[in-house]
Design an enzyme around this catalytic site. Sequence first.
Site, PDB file in Angstrom:
ATOM      1  CB  SER A 120      -0.956  -0.002   1.184  1.00  0.00           C
ATOM      2  OG  SER A 120      -0.260  -0.246   2.382  1.00  0.00           O
ATOM      3  CG  HIS A 133      -3.853  -0.842  -2.209  1.00  0.00           C
ATOM      4  ND1 HIS A 133      -4.406   0.407  -2.336  1.00  0.00           N
ATOM      5  CD2 HIS A 133      -3.492  -0.965  -0.921  1.00  0.00           C
ATOM      6  CE1 HIS A 133      -4.378   1.020  -1.175  1.00  0.00           C
ATOM      7  NE2 HIS A 133      -3.824   0.207  -0.295  1.00  0.00           N
ATOM      8  CE  LYS A 149      -7.388   0.972   1.009  1.00  0.00           C
ATOM      9  NZ  LYS A 149      -6.705   0.001   1.846  1.00  0.00           N
TER      10      LYS A 149
END
Length: 389
Positions: free
Chosen positions: A180, A208, A237
């Site tokens: 991240s 992610h 996300k």
Amino acid sequence: MEFNQWLNERLHKTIESGLYRTLRTMTSAPNPKVNVDGTQQLVFSSNNYLGLANDRRLIYAAEEILHDFGVGSSGSRLTTGHSKWHQKLEEKIATFKQTEAALLFSSGYLANVGVLSAIPEEGDVILSDKLNHASLIDGCRLSKAETVVYQHVDMEDLEEKLSEAQSYNHRFIVTDGVFSMDGNIAPLDKIMALAKRYNAFVIVDDAHATGVLGENGRGTSEYFNLRPDIVVGTLSKAVGTEGGFVCGSQVLIDFLRNHSRTFIFQTAMAPAICAASYAAIEIIETSGDKRQRLLAKSEQIRKSLKVLGFSLKGEDTPIIPVIIGDPSAAELFGKRLQEEGIFAPAIRPPTVEWSESRIRLTVTADHSSEQIEYLLESFEKIGKQLSII
Ligand SMILES: *Cc1c(COP(=O)(O)O)cnc(C)c1O
């Protein structure tokens, strides 16, 4: 007042070391342009990679269910909180991730803590990448298994530690799929090969990668065409909503439903959010073009910043960390960006190493070429002013 004085002294140390944290208030929706603390800012730091957080299709999906099912879920999943929308979403996630089953948690953080505290037992060992997300670290801390940290994506170190770990009952390798703060992809192919050779299970946190990596956005498992034992993810996300999930075999999911404390003792997500997430995953599966544009934009920014002389980390992801130096230098860079109307705050310890304090840029599919040009011009201007380039 002894209590407040004690806290105040400790907080002063935080201020002196340049690590004091404050909140900035958004007074408009999460688009590339956002109103922050009363001024218009171009946001280059959100995790809303595909622009879904404010997508009409998600809003309508949530709205419909909001009227039918209300605002809150009213209980934990095992009592009154489990609606047909939780069930539909879990089935959707399992199909999307191509696993037998999936289990929702209220956040990715809780999913990681819930997996690591429930599955590895006393007598087991968890091998954890040095740059893993805080929620994985906290999961390791809660686990009764021992934790051994290996150097970031260092396969030689991992192999050495695996070979030294043969006397434990079970071995688990745990890694972020996309790191991240560094924006690089874990070498899952090599990790899985080592896991096979040294008899270990693999846990990947795909926070992610979900929606971003792989032709259909299924994440690192699609990118590498591999099947780790446990995949954890978040809806917060690229999916654009909130909540976390775990995917894997049916028995894994049955086990977690019975033993994972962050699943059992947490109020279920709101059904309306499940409905919006369901709509989001349907969009993600058919957003190949958007994903390609997103990664092309990321590469353009990466290349241009390198040409300007900035020191970058990561590759092939929309996370572009620009290393500035110590925390105060990074903080100053972030402030100067904000004066130029760009919102990308400094990332400092303990999130990253002291001397690697950074501006963590992220790009989304909705950023225009003009906005990217403006970002690059501003970086050049501030970089020169602060003698960083
Ligand atoms: C954001 C993030 C999480 C936490 O997910 P939430 O849904 O925000 O709690 C976990 N792991 C990684 C790698 C993340 O980036």
